[in-house]
Design a protein around this motif. Structure first.
Motif, PDB file in Angstrom:
ATOM      1  N   ARG A 148       0.854  -1.190   0.000  1.00 35.04           N
ATOM      2  CA  ARG A 148       0.000   0.000   0.000  1.00 35.04           C
ATOM      3  C   ARG A 148       0.884   1.232   0.000  1.00 35.04           C
ATOM      4  NH1 ARG A 148      -4.661  -1.618   4.485  1.00 35.04           N
ATOM      5  NH2 ARG A 148      -5.438  -3.475   3.368  1.00 35.04           N
ATOM      6  N   TYR A 149       0.890   1.946  -1.129  1.00 33.34           N
ATOM      7  CA  TYR A 149       1.777   3.084  -1.292  1.00 33.34           C
ATOM      8  C   TYR A 149       0.977   4.354  -1.504  1.00 33.34           C
ATOM      9  CZ  TYR A 149       5.916   0.122  -1.824  1.00 33.34           C
ATOM     10  OH  TYR A 149       6.948  -0.753  -1.604  1.00 33.34           O
ATOM     11  N   ARG A 150       1.486   5.431  -0.921  1.00 30.25           N
ATOM     12  CA  ARG A 150       0.945   6.747  -1.212  1.00 30.25           C
ATOM     13  C   ARG A 150       1.516   7.247  -2.531  1.00 30.25           C
ATOM     14  NH1 ARG A 150       2.038   6.979   4.363  1.00 30.25           N
ATOM     15  NH2 ARG A 150       4.063   7.912   3.912  1.00 30.25           N
ATOM     16  N   THR A 151       1.007   8.380  -3.009  1.00 30.38           N
ATOM     17  CA  THR A 151       1.413   8.898  -4.311  1.00 30.38           C
ATOM     18  C   THR A 151       2.916   9.168  -4.359  1.00 30.38           C
ATOM     19  OG1 THR A 151      -0.763   9.907  -4.643  1.00 30.38           O
ATOM     20  CG2 THR A 151       1.050  10.716  -5.999  1.00 30.38           C
ATOM     21  N   ALA A 152       3.451   9.781  -3.314  1.00 29.57           N
ATOM     22  CA  ALA A 152       4.882  10.087  -3.290  1.00 29.57           C
ATOM     23  C   ALA A 152       5.720   8.817  -3.300  1.00 29.57           C
ATOM     24  CB  ALA A 152       5.218  10.929  -2.055  1.00 29.57           C
ATOM     25  N   GLU A 153       5.252   7.789  -2.600  1.00 29.21           N
ATOM     26  CA  GLU A 153       5.987   6.523  -2.569  1.00 29.21           C
ATOM     27  C   GLU A 153       5.929   5.824  -3.925  1.00 29.21           C
ATOM     28  OE1 GLU A 153       5.371   5.293   2.114  1.00 29.21           O
ATOM     29  OE2 GLU A 153       3.823   4.795   0.644  1.00 29.21           O
ATOM     30  N   ARG A 154       4.795   5.931  -4.608  1.00 31.41           N
ATOM     31  CA  ARG A 154       4.703   5.371  -5.953  1.00 31.41           C
ATOM     32  C   ARG A 154       5.655   6.085  -6.905  1.00 31.41           C
ATOM     33  NH1 ARG A 154      -0.005   2.524  -7.684  1.00 31.41           N
ATOM     34  NH2 ARG A 154      -1.277   1.840  -5.909  1.00 31.41           N
ATOM     35  N   GLN A 155       5.750   7.392  -6.767  1.00 27.94           N
ATOM     36  CA  GLN A 155       6.668   8.148  -7.618  1.00 27.94           C
ATOM     37  C   GLN A 155       8.117   7.775  -7.340  1.00 27.94           C
ATOM     38  OE1 GLN A 155       5.583  12.209  -6.764  1.00 27.94           O
ATOM     39  NE2 GLN A 155       3.821  12.178  -8.149  1.00 27.94           N
ATOM     40  N   ALA A 156       8.451   7.563  -6.069  1.00 27.97           N
ATOM     41  CA  ALA A 156       9.813   7.144  -5.733  1.00 27.97           C
ATOM     42  C   ALA A 156      10.115   5.769  -6.317  1.00 27.97           C
ATOM     43  CB  ALA A 156       9.991   7.133  -4.218  1.00 27.97           C
ATOM     44  N   ALA A 157       9.151   4.844  -6.224  1.00 22.67           N
ATOM     45  CA  ALA A 157       9.342   3.527  -6.825  1.00 22.67           C
ATOM     46  C   ALA A 157       9.512   3.637  -8.333  1.00 22.67           C
ATOM     47  CB  ALA A 157       8.155   2.622  -6.488  1.00 22.67           C
ATOM     48  N   GLY A 158       8.737   4.502  -8.954  1.00 27.64           N
ATOM     49  CA  GLY A 158       8.868   4.705 -10.394  1.00 27.64           C
ATOM     50  C   GLY A 158      10.230   5.249 -10.781  1.00 27.64           C
ATOM     51  N   LEU A 159      10.784   6.152  -9.963  1.00 27.91           N
ATOM     52  CA  LEU A 159      12.112   6.688 -10.246  1.00 27.91           C
ATOM     53  C   LEU A 159      13.183   5.607 -10.138  1.00 27.91           C
ATOM     54  CD1 LEU A 159      12.001  10.163  -8.439  1.00 27.91           C
ATOM     55  CD2 LEU A 159      11.972   9.715 -10.902  1.00 27.91           C
ATOM     56  N   VAL A 160      13.056   4.726  -9.147  1.00 23.16           N
ATOM     57  CA  VAL A 160      14.028   3.645  -8.988  1.00 23.16           C
ATOM     58  C   VAL A 160      13.985   2.708 -10.189  1.00 23.16           C
ATOM     59  CG1 VAL A 160      14.656   1.628  -7.609  1.00 23.16           C
ATOM     60  CG2 VAL A 160      14.021   3.756  -6.475  1.00 23.16           C
ATOM     61  N   VAL A 161      12.771   2.330 -10.601  1.00 20.65           N
ATOM     62  CA  VAL A 161      12.628   1.422 -11.738  1.00 20.65           C
ATOM     63  C   VAL A 161      13.120   2.083 -13.025  1.00 20.65           C
ATOM     64  CG1 VAL A 161      10.975   0.143 -13.149  1.00 20.65           C
ATOM     65  CG2 VAL A 161      10.742   0.153 -10.668  1.00 20.65           C
ATOM     66  N   ALA A 162      12.750   3.345 -13.231  1.00 19.93           N
ATOM     67  CA  ALA A 162      13.197   4.053 -14.430  1.00 19.93           C
ATOM     68  C   ALA A 162      14.711   4.211 -14.439  1.00 19.93           C
ATOM     69  CB  ALA A 162      12.522   5.424 -14.514  1.00 19.93           C
ATOM     70  N   GLY A 163      15.291   4.536 -13.280  1.00 18.18           N
ATOM     71  CA  GLY A 163      16.745   4.656 -13.203  1.00 18.18           C
ATOM     72  C   GLY A 163      17.441   3.347 -13.508  1.00 18.18           C
ATOM     73  N   TRP A 164      16.880   2.254 -12.971  1.00 13.42           N
ATOM     74  CA  TRP A 164      17.453   0.932 -13.250  1.00 13.42           C
ATOM     75  C   TRP A 164      17.446   0.637 -14.745  1.00 13.42           C
ATOM     76  CZ3 TRP A 164      13.470  -3.020 -14.309  1.00 13.42           C
ATOM     77  CH2 TRP A 164      14.031  -4.199 -14.806  1.00 13.42           C
ATOM     78  N   TRP A 165      16.324   0.885 -15.404  1.00 11.49           N
ATOM     79  CA  TRP A 165      16.194   0.508 -16.803  1.00 11.49           C
ATOM     80  C   TRP A 165      17.064   1.394 -17.699  1.00 11.49           C
ATOM     81  CZ3 TRP A 165      15.007  -3.788 -18.748  1.00 11.49           C
ATOM     82  CH2 TRP A 165      14.644  -3.923 -20.089  1.00 11.49           C
ATOM     83  N   VAL A 166      17.102   2.691 -17.429  1.00 11.02           N
ATOM     84  CA  VAL A 166      17.933   3.591 -18.233  1.00 11.02           C
ATOM     85  C   VAL A 166      19.413   3.228 -18.075  1.00 11.02           C
ATOM     86  CG1 VAL A 166      18.699   5.986 -18.482  1.00 11.02           C
ATOM     87  CG2 VAL A 166      16.269   5.475 -18.235  1.00 11.02           C
ATOM     88  N   CYS A 167      19.834   2.971 -16.840  1.00 12.86           N
ATOM     89  CA  CYS A 167      21.230   2.594 -16.611  1.00 12.86           C
ATOM     90  C   CYS A 167      21.569   1.266 -17.271  1.00 12.86           C
ATOM     91  CB  CYS A 167      21.513   2.513 -15.112  1.00 12.86           C
ATOM     92  SG  CYS A 167      21.542   4.108 -14.276  1.00 12.86           S
ATOM     93  N   ALA A 168      20.618   0.321 -17.252  1.00 11.23           N
ATOM     94  CA  ALA A 168      20.860  -0.978 -17.884  1.00 11.23           C
ATOM     95  C   ALA A 168      21.037  -0.827 -19.389  1.00 11.23           C
ATOM     96  CB  ALA A 168      19.713  -1.928 -17.572  1.00 11.23           C
ATOM     97  N   LEU A 169      20.178  -0.027 -20.029  1.00  5.66           N
ATOM     98  CA  LEU A 169      20.292   0.171 -21.470  1.00  5.66           C
ATOM     99  C   LEU A 169      21.577   0.903 -21.826  1.00  5.66           C
ATOM    100  CD1 LEU A 169      16.609   1.119 -22.444  1.00  5.66           C
ATOM    101  CD2 LEU A 169      17.773  -1.081 -22.712  1.00  5.66           C
ATOM    102  N   LEU A 170      21.907   1.961 -21.073  1.00  8.57           N
ATOM    103  CA  LEU A 170      23.137   2.699 -21.342  1.00  8.57           C
ATOM    104  C   LEU A 170      24.364   1.822 -21.110  1.00  8.57           C
ATOM    105  CD1 LEU A 170      22.333   6.201 -19.793  1.00  8.57           C
ATOM    106  CD2 LEU A 170      22.513   5.598 -22.220  1.00  8.57           C
ATOM    107  N   GLY A 171      24.349   1.023 -20.031  1.00  5.23           N
ATOM    108  CA  GLY A 171      25.471   0.129 -19.778  1.00  5.23           C
ATOM    109  C   GLY A 171      25.658  -0.881 -20.883  1.00  5.23           C
TER     110      GLY A 171
END
Length: 234
Positions: A148-171
């Motif tokens: 159960r996540y609040r809006t800010a927590e969902r946004q933080a999770a989205g940033l972590v996932v997006a950061g992971w995927w962008v770094c994986a593609l760039l790497g």
């Protein structure tokens, strides 16, 4: 067998740990999550070590001149690093196979709602173009649906996932560019080393962020108990 949550020995005929109350199906899922977490950590350490070693190699290149630069010697020095990136790619495939096994279980155990069918957990990584955006989206949905996540927590999770995927593609892209780079001139060698350092850094960061997603999803799903599982039997 020992409980994956508390370590207490659980008899084979018991489906729930007498010490912590963990369910048997959660124990197996957590074991897979721990294995994926450890493999990702190993990948991160290999990438980090490669990047640090390449940084040390960049120092003598900064002091070199066009007169004393030896392309053949530089190529021999960089050849093992290209092999390390190739081995890292093979390790990533092995880790990815276990990761997909874990992600399949995580999708099944997350309450939903899901925008995509469960088959896309596997197909999303194999279909061209689709595999550029669907895998991180599904990981994000599984993550936020597992707790159960609040809006800010969902946004933080989205940033972590997006950061992971962008770094994986760039790497991945930078690692391939490094292995196919040229060292014919001093400028080319310096650029190739910098590309290798950037590739190693992005790969290490991608593995670390992926570890965070695996840890959080596994933790949330191991702690949660479905109403049907918690209901007393007849």
């Amino acid at each position: 067998m020992p409980c994956a949550l508390c370590g207490d020995i659980i008899p084979a005929e018991v489906i729930r740990c007498p010490a912590c109350g963990a369910w048997a199906r959660r124990r197996d899922f957590r074991a897979v999550g721990v294995a994926v977490f450890m493999l990702l950590g190993f990948n991160a350490f290999v990438a980090l070590g490669s990047g640090i070693s390449l940084l040390r190699l960049a120092h003598p290149l900064r002091g070199a001149t066009h007169d004393n630069y030896d392309p053949a010697a530089t190529d021999r020095i960089l050849a093992p690093y290209a092999d390390v990136f190739t081995i890292s790619a093979i390790m990533a495939v092995v880790t990815g196979a276990l990761y997909l096994t874990w992600l399949w279980r995580a999708y099944r155990q997350s309450p939903g709602p899901h925008r995509h069918h469960r088959a896309w957990v596997l197909l999303g990584w194999l279909c061209p173009v689709v595999n550029l955006w669907l895998p991180p989206r599904m990981v994000y949905e599984i993550w936020v649906n597992s707790g159960r996540y609040r809006t800010a927590e969902r946004q933080a999770a989205g940033l972590v996932v997006a950061g992971w995927w962008v770094c994986a593609l760039l790497g991945l892209l930078l690692g391939r560019a490094f292995t196919h780079g040229s060292v014919d001139t001093l400028a080319d060698a310096r650029f190739d080393v910098h590309v290798g350092v950037a590739a190693a850094a992005f790969q290490a960061l991608a593995a670390t962020l992926c570890m965070a997603t695996v840890f959080q999803i596994t933790r949330l799903q191991c702690l949660s108990v479905t109403p049907s599982a918690s209901a007393p039997g007849p």
